[in-house]
Design a protein around this motif. Structure first.
Motif, PDB file in Angstrom:
ATOM      1  N   ASP A 191      -6.867  -1.011  12.034  1.00 18.16           N
ATOM      2  CA  ASP A 191      -8.027  -0.137  11.913  1.00 18.16           C
ATOM      3  C   ASP A 191      -9.004  -0.820  10.964  1.00 18.16           C
ATOM      4  OD1 ASP A 191      -9.873   1.785  11.418  1.00 18.16           O
ATOM      5  OD2 ASP A 191      -8.493   3.253  10.582  1.00 18.16           O
ATOM      6  N   VAL A 192     -10.131  -1.292  11.503  1.00 20.60           N
ATOM      7  CA  VAL A 192     -11.072  -2.043  10.665  1.00 20.60           C
ATOM      8  C   VAL A 192     -11.578  -1.195   9.508  1.00 20.60           C
ATOM      9  CG1 VAL A 192     -11.805  -3.748  12.329  1.00 20.60           C
ATOM     10  CG2 VAL A 192     -12.910  -1.514  12.319  1.00 20.60           C
TER      11      VAL A 192
ATOM     12  N   ILE B   1     -11.350  -2.592   5.823  1.00 24.45           N
ATOM     13  CA  ILE B   1     -12.530  -2.695   4.961  1.00 24.45           C
ATOM     14  C   ILE B   1     -12.234  -2.022   3.626  1.00 24.45           C
ATOM     15  CG2 ILE B   1     -14.871  -1.814   4.625  1.00 24.45           C
ATOM     16  CD1 ILE B   1     -15.326  -2.261   7.620  1.00 24.45           C
TER      17      ILE B   1
ATOM     18  N   VAL C  80      -0.820  -7.308  -1.824  1.00 24.66           N
ATOM     19  CA  VAL C  80      -0.778  -7.280  -0.360  1.00 24.66           C
ATOM     20  C   VAL C  80      -1.186  -5.895   0.131  1.00 24.66           C
ATOM     21  CG1 VAL C  80       0.634  -7.664   1.678  1.00 24.66           C
ATOM     22  CG2 VAL C  80       1.127  -8.899  -0.432  1.00 24.66           C
ATOM     23  N   ALA C  81      -2.248  -5.850   0.917  1.00 26.53           N
ATOM     24  CA  ALA C  81      -2.600  -4.607   1.586  1.00 26.53           C
ATOM     25  C   ALA C  81      -2.150  -4.810   3.018  1.00 26.53           C
ATOM     26  CB  ALA C  81      -4.095  -4.370   1.518  1.00 26.53           C
ATOM     27  N   GLU C  82      -1.095  -4.149   3.350  1.00 27.24           N
ATOM     28  CA  GLU C  82      -0.417  -4.615   4.551  1.00 27.24           C
ATOM     29  C   GLU C  82      -0.956  -4.050   5.842  1.00 27.24           C
ATOM     30  OE1 GLU C  82       4.079  -5.558   5.711  1.00 27.24           O
ATOM     31  OE2 GLU C  82       3.765  -4.683   3.727  1.00 27.24           O
ATOM     32  N   GLY C  83      -0.767  -4.815   6.832  1.00 23.42           N
ATOM     33  CA  GLY C  83      -0.964  -4.614   8.239  1.00 23.42           C
ATOM     34  C   GLY C  83      -1.696  -3.402   8.752  1.00 23.42           C
ATOM     35  N   THR C  84      -2.937  -3.560   9.164  1.00 23.43           N
ATOM     36  CA  THR C  84      -3.590  -2.464   9.860  1.00 23.43           C
ATOM     37  C   THR C  84      -4.492  -3.017  10.955  1.00 23.43           C
ATOM     38  OG1 THR C  84      -5.147  -0.647   9.654  1.00 23.43           O
ATOM     39  CG2 THR C  84      -5.400  -2.459   8.110  1.00 23.43           C
TER      40      THR C  84
ATOM     41  N   PHE D  52      -8.677  -8.168  11.339  1.00 24.21           N
ATOM     42  CA  PHE D  52      -8.325  -7.692  12.683  1.00 24.21           C
ATOM     43  C   PHE D  52      -9.438  -8.094  13.636  1.00 24.21           C
ATOM     44  CE2 PHE D  52      -8.734  -4.384  15.978  1.00 24.21           C
ATOM     45  CZ  PHE D  52      -7.537  -4.621  16.637  1.00 24.21           C
TER      46      PHE D  52
ATOM     47  N   LEU E 214      -9.944   0.932   7.782  1.00 21.34           N
ATOM     48  CA  LEU E 214      -8.943   0.880   6.723  1.00 21.34           C
ATOM     49  C   LEU E 214      -8.916  -0.508   6.085  1.00 21.34           C
ATOM     50  CD1 LEU E 214      -6.719   2.209   5.153  1.00 21.34           C
ATOM     51  CD2 LEU E 214      -5.155   1.760   7.038  1.00 21.34           C
TER      52      LEU E 214
ATOM     53  N   GLN F 102      -9.420  -1.596   2.241  1.00 24.01           N
ATOM     54  CA  GLN F 102      -8.484  -2.405   1.458  1.00 24.01           C
ATOM     55  C   GLN F 102      -9.221  -3.500   0.704  1.00 24.01           C
ATOM     56  OE1 GLN F 102      -5.808  -3.702   4.506  1.00 24.01           O
ATOM     57  NE2 GLN F 102      -4.469  -1.920   4.283  1.00 24.01           N
TER      58      GLN F 102
END
Lengths: 507, 351, 361
Positions: free
Chosen positions: B98-99, B103, B92-96, B122, B101, B105
């Protein structure tokens, strides 16, 4: 337990010494103040009056000496302790908060409150009483202080002093901001206070005022009490001026060149320069190789004249020309480009980049000289700066150290080196020896003269009349923004200058 | 609780300290855990042989910041779905939001050579290049909720049905008010400029049209409790009498209900949207004007996991004849009322 | 790494009064000075390196954690490029920010300017023009918009007398608002294939946007440390009044600083547009905080007068590596934010400790 104090003596200071790095501001001051008297402190700028009252207000701690209060030896450990004893100080620069009301200012720091809730109506009532006691019941406690006239603000300051149980009130040049009617009212207030037994220490340059309100006079010179307990009413003026002048330390001023300099080419021409509310009609010429000194009281407009010539302030009328070319008004870069340099009064806050290296402070006005296409040659910068600091004997040596670590005199040399590097045509020096100790002063004087001899036109402003007279070829005396006297430095002496600048409006 | 196969090697003291903090924070407001049956599908779906363990697979999952109950639930239910399968390891690369960031992930997932990526972007368009890159690298991408702008960027797309939500809500209102042609219908929308809001409103309007009703009062909020409260208070001022009210979102619905309570109004019934557990409990209790809500499933991420697993393990959707996993799954937007709330409350999200 | 920063080594020792000193003392002191002076350049290097050393150590520690917890997954070439691509956008903004902060200002509007640039250079008309002529039209538009916003910021601050915090706060709100208006809150997709191809190309296996980041950092370093512009920036930030009285055009210089940062935002916008192939009013949200954080932990004084590009690059790399290590290890963003906050506080406390020690000597 003291038995030596005479009855009625409220404050007795003996042998007070205060030293700052490189400067002995007070070298043994004696002062005794009796309850109910107006005791006047007299002395030239730099004689130590300000330092003395800061010791009294406990803003400074003395290095030596004793203070007796009501006959008991005391240490004034903090400003609050001084206030608790009953010592209140009203400085020349009023320390009021402009956006707060009169009442809020009076009780600043000891607000009237119950359980953390301020009790405004009670505070207002108390302030109204205080203002009535000062004869100014027309000032409303709820007025915003910034809206009051300077005189009104002074009254608020006094009300603040009285809101503590004041037994000694120190007034530092209180009349400087007042007109005649206001001064009369101030005197009435002072008399009312002394009648209640409050002692007043009164500092003023205006002899007429001192004669009118003072009881006794103490004269300071070079941080030492030279006379005390003089009767204010009948000590002759000539005697007072004599006491204030004539130094115990002789400065070494460089010899003036034999031939008169004002025959040379005019370099700096100032014509009818004016800055509204500060000075007007200032008109003078400085020739190549000439040093012109400007004497006057603090606030007479001396520094402002220099800053306006330099373009740091924008003149309303008049012109400044260098080598016949008129400078753009209000532009420092234009002045610098034309070869004008300024060593400002507040060296640390206006003159230097304290955390930066010595060499960077020196080259900052001549960066173009060390750059090709915008790229700096730092090695060349350091080399040139090293040459300059070596020839000026800046100590400690080493051009990469931060300027902050240098003493006042050496910092001043760094500022001078900056303009030396630029080969400037006109050098404006504002208080060139402030914060510079005695030894280094002579070096700076010699340096200034050497600069002049190389063809630079120099203007020197100083609070110390002796410095202006000793260093300059020609002298301008300024009073309240107007040039009241101009002559060769040799044609006027210190007491005559003091007479000119102190001829108060009260006369 | 979920037992993610997190590599425990990062057990430095610092992180341990953080974890303690995080746990403390979790337990204090842990929702009454109620949906442990996600793994087996909803009660309606039979547990098929597909759930039998297959080859071990690694799935990467990335979603926007959980700044809304629905979005929080997406991540929660996704983790739960993965945890239920011993053969699935979820990264899980959690919640952002910021595209850049997000990307990064996904790039990390690609570097890691995960077997599949479940991605709730997002911004669908902005995440398209990196999704294409993943597909090029042979990693199937399951696009959830916000669509990419290139069909080649995802193997499977799981979508909710915004227009359908509006239709469902409108149809329900018609059923209730069909015999009153001059009934007053009001609508509290979400963020007006979003296409999803426009779709929902369009569906609502179209469905109402079939029974001769129209939207008399419409205001827009912003998906927050505070925004819902403000919008509803204004709406109630403007409309002294209302017969039916549709609120697009149950998160902002908390504020809407508060405003209705404050105004002391109860002459109308209200239909919610998205389907939070809160709203459903309220419907179950029948103690407010909220009579029904329209579901916008927050289980899309969980379904994404299930589809990813089938895809990688080369299994088919068992109830379909087709041997491949379908290209597009669009979820239905059912109306939840007191009668059928029990069926849905377990998969509802906590706001 | 011989970066010279604005501040200078402050050798402890007597702040020598130049009063009448006895000859022996003077001789002793002179000897001391010579000894110290010969090592002057070295001392400078040491303190500068010393200042960067903490950052290097932090980054190495972080990498060690990455290696231990994720092994080859962390230490691969692909992963390094992933970190650098992530760092590139925020890095370019941070380098511009270093100049503004060193010059005594602050800019809260960088994220919004980035968004506006990204939107403006991807509008239908811009793209049509780009297709008709050359893809560089989009580049020019993005850079012009960025620089234009910076110019407005700078003029407001230098000539309007608005404090930087407020002026750029206003720009933050209005630039993003304008971006929303222009884009109608929609994400604008780039169709100009030549633009996408050019920006997503690689040079010797290194992605172009990483190359741009390295170039901007190098140019920034030279500009701050080797040019009159950099020297003036330090002076204006360290003591604006002294700089003014030394004959520097302080106002003009301040404007230039904000234009420079705006230009950096334009470059960052292009990088983000190429990375996402979109322009959007939501791009760059909260980049101002990331950039300021990176600059501050890098060692640039928030009050101005001292700045370091190398420090800023390290600051950016620390934050992006942190993000990467956390992602590799399945840790949550919330933990990351918490740790980020702790790092900022630690860095600033350390900085203040150093500053106060310096003040005491």
């Amino acid at each position: 337990m003291s038995t030596t104090t005479k009855p009625g003596v409220l404050l007795q200071m003996t042998g007070i010494v205060k030293e700052f790095p490189g400067v002995r501001a007070l070298g043994g001051v004696d002062l005794d103040v009796r309850a109910g008297e107006v005791h006047c402190l007299l002395g030239q700028n730099g004689a130590g009056k300000s330092t003395l009252i800061k010791v009294l207000a406990a803003a400074y701690q003395p290095d030596e000496g004793t203070i007796r209060w009501d006959g008991v030896e005391t240490t004034l450990s903090s400003p609050m302790a001084a206030i608790k004893l009953g010592i209140s100080t009203i400085y020349q620069e009023l320390d009021l908060v402009a956006d707060l009301t009169v009442a809020e200012n009076v009780f600043l720091g000891h607000e009237i409150s119950r359980g953390g809730i301020s009790q405004r109506s009670r505070a207002n009532r108390l302030v109204r009483d205080l203002l009535a006691r000062l004869g100014h019941s027309e000032i409303s406690p709820t007025r915003i202080v910034g809206e009051l006239s300077p005189a009104g603000q002074q009254i608020v300051s006094m009300a603040r002093a009285l809101s503590h149980d004041t037994r000694l009130l120190i007034l530092d040049e209180p009349s400087a901001v007042l007109d005649q009617g206001e001064v009369d009212n101030l005197f009435r207030v002072i008399r009312g206070l002394t009648a209640e037994g409050v002692a007043v220490v009164y500092i003023s340059h205006r002899l007429e005022e001192i004669r009118k309100i003072g009881d006794r006079i103490t004269v300071l010179k070079d941080g030492i009490t030279v006379a005390t307990g003089l009767a204010a009413a009948d000590t002759p003026t000539s005697r007072l001026i004599q006491l204030m002048t004539g130094r115990s330390i002789e400065y070494v001023f460089p010899a003036r060149p034999v031939e008169a300099r004002d025959q040379g080419k005019p370099v700096l021409e100032v014509r009818d320069l004016a800055l509204p509310g500060v000075f007007s009609g200032v008109d003078f010429t400085v020739h190549a190789g000439e040093i012109v000194g400007i004497a006057g009281l603090v606030g007479a407009g001396r520094s402002e004249i220099l800053e306006t010539v330099y373009g740091a302030r924008r003149a309303s009328t008049g012109s400044v020309s260098v080598d016949g070319k008129q400078l753009r008004r209000g532009s420092v870069p234009a002045a610098v480009a034309a070869g004008v340099g300024l060593a400002p009064e507040e060296r640390k806050s206006q003159g230097l980049l304290l955390d930066q290296a010595v060499y960077r402070n020196i080259t900052i006005s001549s960066l173009g000289r060390f750059a090709r296409g915008g790229f700096l040659n730092s090695a060349a910068e350091r080399r040139r700066a090293t040459e300059l600091t070596t020839s000026l004997d800046v100590r400690p040596a080493g051009v990469v150290r931060a300027v902050r670590t240098l003493s006042g005199g050496n910092q001043q040399k760094v500022v001078l080196a900056r303009w030396l590097l630029r080969d400037c045509r006109v050098l404006l020096l504002d208080e060139p020896t402030r914060g510079v100790d005695v030894g280094a002063r002579s070096e700076i004087y010699a340096l200034v003269r050497t600069l002049a001899d190389s063809g630079v036109a120099v203007v020197v402003v100083s609070s110390e009349v002796e410095e202006v007279l000793g260093l300059s070829d020609r002298v301008l005396v300024i009073r309240e923004g107007v040039v009241v006297h101009e002559s060769a430095a040799t044609e006027i002496d210190e007491s005559r200058v003091l007479d000119l600048v102190m001829e108060g409006r009260v006369a | 609780m979920s037992l993610l196969p997190i590599k425990k090697k990062l057990g430095t003291g610092l992180v341990a300290g953080l974890a303690v903090l995080a746990l403390a924070a979790c337990t204090s407001n842990d929702p009454k855990s109620n949906s442990d049956n996600l793994a087996g599908g909803t009660t309606a779906a039979a547990q098929g042989s597909n759930d039998a363990a297959g080859d071990k697979i690694v799935i990467g999952f990335s979603a926007p910041a959980a700044d809304h109950g629905w979005m929080g639930s997406i991540t929660e239910s996704t983790k739960k779905a993965a945890a239920a399968y011993p053969d699935v390891e979820l990264h899980v690369a959690e919640g952002t939001n910021d595209v850049n960031l997000q990307i990064s992930q996904v790039e990390t997932f690609i570097n890691d050579k995960v077997d599949a990526i479940v991605l709730l972007p997002f911004d669908g368009a902005a995440m398209t290049p990196v999704a294409l890159k993943a597909m090029d690298a042979g990693i199937p991408v399951i696009n959830v909720d916000r669509e990419f702008d290139d069909p080649n960027a995802a193997r499977v797309t799981v979508l909710g049905d915004n227009y359908g939500m509006g239709v469902s809500a409108g149809t329900y209102v018609c059923q209730q008010l069909g015999d009153k042609p001059d009934a007053v219908v009001a609508e509290i929308a979400g963020i007006d400029s979003l296409p999803l809001t426009q779709d929902r409103s369009q569906g609502f309007k179209d469905a109402l049209g079939t029974c001769g009703l129209n939207v008399d009062n419409r205001v827009a909020a912003d998906f927050t409790v505070q925004g819902g409260e403000t919008a509803a208070a204004n709406l109630l001022q403007a409309a002294p009498h209302i017969d039916a009210l549709w609120n697009h979102d149950d998160d902002q619905g908390v504020g809407v209900l508060a405003a209705i309570e404050n105004a002391g109004r109860d002459e109308f019934f209200m239909v919610g949207g998205a389907g939070s557990a809160n709203a459903m409990r309220s419907i179950q209790a029948g103690d407010s004007v909220l009579q029904a809500t329209v579901i916008y499933p927050s289980t899309q991420g969980a379904d994404g996991i299930k589809l990813a697993r089938l895809l990688v393990q080369q299994k088919a959707l068992s109830d379909l004849v087709e041997v491949e996993v379908p290209r597009l799954v669009q979820l239905y937007a059912p109306v939840v009322t007191k009668d059928n709330v029990d069926q849905y409350i377990d998969t509802a999200f906590e706001s | 790494m011989s970066e010279s920063v604005g501040g200078v080594s402050t050798p402890e020792g007597p702040t020598a009064g130049d009063g009448p000193t006895r000859d022996t003392e003077r001789v002793e002191r002179a000897a001391e000075e010579t000894a110290r002076d010969s090592g002057g350049a070295l001392a400078l290097l040491q303190t500068t390196a010393g200042r960067s050393l903490g950052l290097v150590v932090a980054l190495i520690l972080l990498c060690a954690v990455g290696m231990i917890t994720a092994g080859d997954r962390f230490a691969s070439y692909d992963n390094m490029m992933t970190i650098l691509r992530l760092a590139a956008t925020i890095g370019v903004v941070s380098i511009g920010m270093t100049f503004v902060i060193t010059g005594g200002g602050i800019d809260l509007s960088v994220g919004a300017i980035l968004a506006l640039s990204s939107v403006w250079c991807t509008t239908l008309s811009t793209q049509t023009m780009a297709e008709d002529t050359h893809w560089s039209v989009m580049v020019v538009v993005a850079l012009l918009v960025g620089a234009g916003c910076g110019l407005i910021n700078g003029l407001l601050i230098a000539y309007g007398g608005v404090v930087p915090f407020i002026a750029t706060l206003a720009m933050l709100a209005s630039a993003r608002g304008l971006a929303e208006i222009i884009s109608n809150r929609r994400t604008q997709i780039v169709h100009v294939q030549a633009f996408k191809d050019s920006f997503n190309s690689e040079i010797f296996g290194i992605p172009l946007i990483v190359v741009i980041f390295v170039l901007v950092a190098a140019i920034g370093w030279v500009l701050l440390n080797r040019t009159t512009f950099g020297r003036r920036t330090l002076a204006v930030g360290g003591n604006p009044e002294a700089a003014r009285l030394a004959g520097i055009h302080v106002k003009r210089h301040t404007v230039l600083l904000y234009v420079l940062l705006g230009l950096c935002c334009g470059i960052a916008a292009l990088m983000l547009v190429s990375r996402t192939t979109t322009g959007s009013s939501t791009h760059g949200t909260l980049y101002e905080l990331d950039a300021i954080a990176a600059v501050v932990i890098g060692g640039t004084l928030l009050s101005g007068g001292r700045g370091t590009i190398v420090g800023t690059v390290f600051g950016v790399l620390i934050f992006t590596t942190l993000t990467n290590v956390f992602t590799l290890n399945n840790r949550s963003i919330s933990e990351q934010s918490l740790l980020k906050g702790l790092i900022i506080v630690a860095a600033v406390l350390l900085q203040q400790r150093l500053a106060s020690r310096k003040g005491n000597t």
